[in-house]
Design a protein around this motif. Structure first.
Motif, PDB file in Angstrom:
ATOM      1  N   GLY A  60      37.957  37.954  39.332  1.00  0.00           N
ATOM      2  CA  GLY A  60      37.715  38.467  37.927  1.00  0.00           C
ATOM      3  C   GLY A  60      36.080  38.674  37.922  1.00  0.00           C
ATOM      4  N   THR A  61      35.784  39.367  36.819  1.00  0.00           N
ATOM      5  CA  THR A  61      34.287  39.611  36.540  1.00  0.00           C
ATOM      6  C   THR A  61      33.674  38.248  36.265  1.00  0.00           C
ATOM      7  OG1 THR A  61      34.737  39.882  34.174  1.00  0.00           O
ATOM      8  CG2 THR A  61      34.517  41.987  35.286  1.00  0.00           C
ATOM      9  N   ALA A  62      32.367  38.297  36.347  1.00  0.00           N
ATOM     10  CA  ALA A  62      31.830  36.951  36.255  1.00  0.00           C
ATOM     11  C   ALA A  62      32.023  36.358  34.924  1.00  0.00           C
ATOM     12  CB  ALA A  62      30.334  37.039  36.509  1.00  0.00           C
ATOM     13  N   LYS A  63      32.128  37.240  33.872  1.00  0.00           N
ATOM     14  CA  LYS A  63      32.483  36.765  32.601  1.00  0.00           C
ATOM     15  C   LYS A  63      33.729  35.970  32.478  1.00  0.00           C
ATOM     16  CE  LYS A  63      32.279  38.544  27.586  1.00  0.00           C
ATOM     17  NZ  LYS A  63      32.237  39.834  26.926  1.00  0.00           N
ATOM     18  N   LEU A  64      34.627  36.816  33.009  1.00  0.00           N
ATOM     19  CA  LEU A  64      36.101  36.079  33.006  1.00  0.00           C
ATOM     20  C   LEU A  64      36.341  35.056  33.771  1.00  0.00           C
ATOM     21  CD1 LEU A  64      38.419  39.258  32.924  1.00  0.00           C
ATOM     22  CD2 LEU A  64      38.187  37.565  31.012  1.00  0.00           C
ATOM     23  N   ALA A  65      35.636  35.001  34.996  1.00  0.00           N
ATOM     24  CA  ALA A  65      35.911  33.836  36.197  1.00  0.00           C
ATOM     25  C   ALA A  65      35.232  32.767  35.819  1.00  0.00           C
ATOM     26  CB  ALA A  65      35.093  34.421  37.511  1.00  0.00           C
ATOM     27  N   ALA A  66      33.877  32.851  35.264  1.00  0.00           N
ATOM     28  CA  ALA A  66      33.149  31.405  35.152  1.00  0.00           C
ATOM     29  C   ALA A  66      33.737  30.511  34.254  1.00  0.00           C
ATOM     30  CB  ALA A  66      31.978  31.810  34.267  1.00  0.00           C
ATOM     31  N   PRO A  67      34.362  30.748  33.159  1.00  0.00           N
ATOM     32  CA  PRO A  67      35.262  29.414  32.266  1.00  0.00           C
ATOM     33  C   PRO A  67      36.099  29.178  33.027  1.00  0.00           C
ATOM     34  CG  PRO A  67      35.318  31.606  31.127  1.00  0.00           C
ATOM     35  CD  PRO A  67      34.384  31.945  32.201  1.00  0.00           C
ATOM     36  N   ARG A  68      36.755  29.883  33.949  1.00  0.00           N
ATOM     37  CA  ARG A  68      38.135  29.595  34.570  1.00  0.00           C
ATOM     38  C   ARG A  68      38.141  28.809  35.828  1.00  0.00           C
ATOM     39  NH1 ARG A  68      38.571  33.662  31.065  1.00  0.00           N
ATOM     40  NH2 ARG A  68      40.064  33.465  29.387  1.00  0.00           N
ATOM     41  N   ARG A  69      36.838  28.743  36.396  1.00  0.00           N
ATOM     42  CA  ARG A  69      36.679  27.930  37.727  1.00  0.00           C
ATOM     43  C   ARG A  69      37.027  26.409  37.446  1.00  0.00           C
ATOM     44  NH1 ARG A  69      32.089  30.988  38.602  1.00  0.00           N
ATOM     45  NH2 ARG A  69      32.640  32.780  39.858  1.00  0.00           N
ATOM     46  N   LYS A  70      36.597  25.862  36.341  1.00  0.00           N
ATOM     47  CA  LYS A  70      36.723  24.421  36.076  1.00  0.00           C
ATOM     48  C   LYS A  70      38.429  24.225  35.559  1.00  0.00           C
ATOM     49  CE  LYS A  70      35.303  20.458  33.193  1.00  0.00           C
ATOM     50  NZ  LYS A  70      34.272  20.283  32.396  1.00  0.00           N
ATOM     51  N   ASN A  71      38.797  23.277  36.229  1.00  0.00           N
ATOM     52  CA  ASN A  71      40.273  23.031  35.942  1.00  0.00           C
ATOM     53  C   ASN A  71      41.346  23.909  36.406  1.00  0.00           C
ATOM     54  OD1 ASN A  71      42.270  21.195  35.171  1.00  0.00           O
ATOM     55  ND2 ASN A  71      42.327  22.099  32.975  1.00  0.00           N
ATOM     56  N   VAL A 129      45.100  39.186  41.524  1.00  0.00           N
ATOM     57  CA  VAL A 129      44.870  38.485  42.751  1.00  0.00           C
ATOM     58  C   VAL A 129      44.934  39.516  44.042  1.00  0.00           C
ATOM     59  CG1 VAL A 129      46.279  36.425  41.972  1.00  0.00           C
ATOM     60  CG2 VAL A 129      47.597  38.480  42.918  1.00  0.00           C
ATOM     61  N   ALA A 130      44.663  39.253  44.952  1.00  0.00           N
ATOM     62  CA  ALA A 130      44.314  39.853  46.302  1.00  0.00           C
ATOM     63  C   ALA A 130      44.533  39.032  47.296  1.00  0.00           C
ATOM     64  CB  ALA A 130      42.955  40.649  46.061  1.00  0.00           C
ATOM     65  N   PRO A 131      44.861  39.492  48.623  1.00  0.00           N
ATOM     66  CA  PRO A 131      44.863  38.704  49.706  1.00  0.00           C
ATOM     67  C   PRO A 131      43.628  37.940  49.982  1.00  0.00           C
ATOM     68  CG  PRO A 131      45.911  40.871  49.947  1.00  0.00           C
ATOM     69  CD  PRO A 131      45.383  41.097  48.852  1.00  0.00           C
ATOM     70  N   THR A 132      43.910  36.576  50.409  1.00  0.00           N
ATOM     71  CA  THR A 132      42.550  36.125  50.704  1.00  0.00           C
ATOM     72  C   THR A 132      41.853  36.296  51.874  1.00  0.00           C
ATOM     73  OG1 THR A 132      43.465  34.078  49.651  1.00  0.00           O
ATOM     74  CG2 THR A 132      41.746  33.462  51.318  1.00  0.00           C
ATOM     75  N   VAL A 133      42.792  37.066  52.717  1.00  0.00           N
ATOM     76  CA  VAL A 133      42.047  37.747  54.189  1.00  0.00           C
ATOM     77  C   VAL A 133      41.337  38.738  53.491  1.00  0.00           C
ATOM     78  CG1 VAL A 133      43.953  39.323  54.405  1.00  0.00           C
ATOM     79  CG2 VAL A 133      42.722  38.240  56.395  1.00  0.00           C
ATOM     80  N   LEU A 134      41.287  39.451  52.562  1.00  0.00           N
ATOM     81  CA  LEU A 134      40.382  40.530  51.876  1.00  0.00           C
ATOM     82  C   LEU A 134      39.381  39.830  50.930  1.00  0.00           C
ATOM     83  CD1 LEU A 134      43.095  43.228  51.491  1.00  0.00           C
ATOM     84  CD2 LEU A 134      41.482  42.777  53.719  1.00  0.00           C
ATOM     85  N   GLU A 135      39.086  38.613  50.777  1.00  0.00           N
ATOM     86  CA  GLU A 135      38.415  38.294  49.740  1.00  0.00           C
ATOM     87  C   GLU A 135      36.845  38.653  49.899  1.00  0.00           C
ATOM     88  OE1 GLU A 135      36.999  33.831  49.483  1.00  0.00           O
ATOM     89  OE2 GLU A 135      38.979  33.744  48.553  1.00  0.00           O
ATOM     90  N   LYS A 136      36.138  38.566  50.931  1.00  0.00           N
ATOM     91  CA  LYS A 136      34.672  39.375  51.241  1.00  0.00           C
ATOM     92  C   LYS A 136      34.727  40.704  50.784  1.00  0.00           C
ATOM     93  CE  LYS A 136      33.349  35.591  54.022  1.00  0.00           C
ATOM     94  NZ  LYS A 136      32.850  35.262  55.532  1.00  0.00           N
ATOM     95  N   GLU A 137      35.693  41.362  51.181  1.00  0.00           N
ATOM     96  CA  GLU A 137      35.714  42.944  51.058  1.00  0.00           C
ATOM     97  C   GLU A 137      35.672  43.193  49.380  1.00  0.00           C
ATOM     98  OE1 GLU A 137      35.253  46.778  51.582  1.00  0.00           O
ATOM     99  OE2 GLU A 137      34.799  45.133  52.699  1.00  0.00           O
ATOM    100  N   VAL A 138      36.811  42.371  48.861  1.00  0.00           N
ATOM    101  CA  VAL A 138      37.120  42.427  47.308  1.00  0.00           C
ATOM    102  C   VAL A 138      35.935  42.578  46.682  1.00  0.00           C
ATOM    103  CG1 VAL A 138      38.400  41.656  45.501  1.00  0.00           C
ATOM    104  CG2 VAL A 138      39.697  42.327  47.711  1.00  0.00           C
ATOM    105  N   MET A 139      35.389  41.461  46.787  1.00  0.00           N
ATOM    106  CA  MET A 139      34.037  40.789  46.233  1.00  0.00           C
ATOM    107  C   MET A 139      32.951  41.996  46.460  1.00  0.00           C
ATOM    108  SD  MET A 139      33.730  36.759  46.436  1.00  0.00           S
ATOM    109  CE  MET A 139      33.376  36.951  47.980  1.00  0.00           C
ATOM    110  N   ARG A 140      32.642  42.209  47.772  1.00  0.00           N
ATOM    111  CA  ARG A 140      31.717  43.398  47.945  1.00  0.00           C
ATOM    112  C   ARG A 140      32.106  44.806  47.294  1.00  0.00           C
ATOM    113  NH1 ARG A 140      30.818  47.699  50.701  1.00  0.00           N
ATOM    114  NH2 ARG A 140      32.875  47.525  51.842  1.00  0.00           N
ATOM    115  N   GLN A 141      33.141  45.069  47.509  1.00  0.00           N
ATOM    116  CA  GLN A 141      33.638  46.472  46.883  1.00  0.00           C
ATOM    117  C   GLN A 141      33.585  46.585  45.284  1.00  0.00           C
ATOM    118  OE1 GLN A 141      36.968  48.186  49.119  1.00  0.00           O
ATOM    119  NE2 GLN A 141      36.814  50.010  47.905  1.00  0.00           N
ATOM    120  N   PHE A 142      34.126  45.759  44.990  1.00  0.00           N
ATOM    121  CA  PHE A 142      34.452  45.779  43.327  1.00  0.00           C
ATOM    122  C   PHE A 142      33.593  44.966  42.595  1.00  0.00           C
ATOM    123  CE2 PHE A 142      38.331  46.865  45.675  1.00  0.00           C
ATOM    124  CZ  PHE A 142      38.703  48.182  45.335  1.00  0.00           C
ATOM    125  N   GLY A 143      32.640  44.171  42.996  1.00  0.00           N
ATOM    126  CA  GLY A 143      31.681  43.387  42.515  1.00  0.00           C
ATOM    127  C   GLY A 143      32.459  42.258  41.456  1.00  0.00           C
TER     128      GLY A 143
END
Length: 188
Positions: A60-71, A129-143
């Motif tokens: 998710g975007t940083a705004k959506l992801a940050a509060p959902r990492r905990k728990n 969700v996206a495949p974990t195998v593509l994790e770095k690419e998804v982060m790089r390409q979509f921010g």
């Protein structure tokens, strides 16, 4: 697309079973990569070759992801979520996981095209969700950023060909590369 009361649904029709297999059977294609083997009810003479599997990562975007990492993954309860359409293998797997964990994300869009969740997700429409195998690419390409990994939710991949045993050099190379990539994630 059409707007539904409870979100967006992509109404396009895609899929190995309906589109690519007749083309594969005419030898216009050498290989189809799919997330399911060919159904036994399909009357086209093709063969499914298991390539491997990978868990999925929630992004998710940083705004959506940050509060959902905990728990995590409990934090997904009520979170806006972009999911594949009903009937897709990944959707069934996600629904089963969420039901077992008693997590009820708020579905904001059901999308048939696997590229659309990343597009809507990078715009902040919801987690996806996206495949974990593509994790770095998804982060790089979509921010986007990682919320967490759902190791119990797996995406499987199959090479579908007209060959009972893969022989065509390019098809063999693609199959081997896919196996290596998926093996690398399994060893992590």
């Amino acid at each position: 697309f059409f707007q539904a009361e409870d979100g967006i649904r992509d109404s396009s029709v895609t899929g190995v079973q309906t589109c690519a297999l007749p083309i594969l059977a005419t030898h216009a294609l050498d290989l189809v990569i799919a997330d399911t083997p060919v159904a036994p009810t399909i009357k086209v003479k093709v063969f499914s070759h298991a390539l491997g599997e990978t868990p999925v990562t929630v992004f998710g975007t940083a705004k959506l992801a940050a509060p959902r990492r905990k728990n995590f993954p409990r934090s997904l309860d009520g979170a806006p979520f972009l999911v594949p359409t009903v009937g897709k293998t990944l959707r069934r797997t996600l629904d089963q996981y969420f039901e077992q964990q008693q997590i009820r994300p708020r579905i904001v869009a059901e999308l048939d095209d696997s590229a659309l969740p990343t597009t809507f997700g990078q715009g902040g429409a919801g987690l996806f969700v996206a495949p974990t195998v593509l994790e770095k690419e998804v982060m790089r390409q979509f921010g986007v950023t990682v919320v967490g990994r759902l190791d119990a939710v797996r995406e499987r991949y199959f090479a579908i060909s007209v060959e009972r045993r893969l022989k065509h050099p390019a098809v063999v190379a693609i199959s081997e590369a896919a196996n290596e990539m998926l093996d690398a994630i399994r060893k992590k």
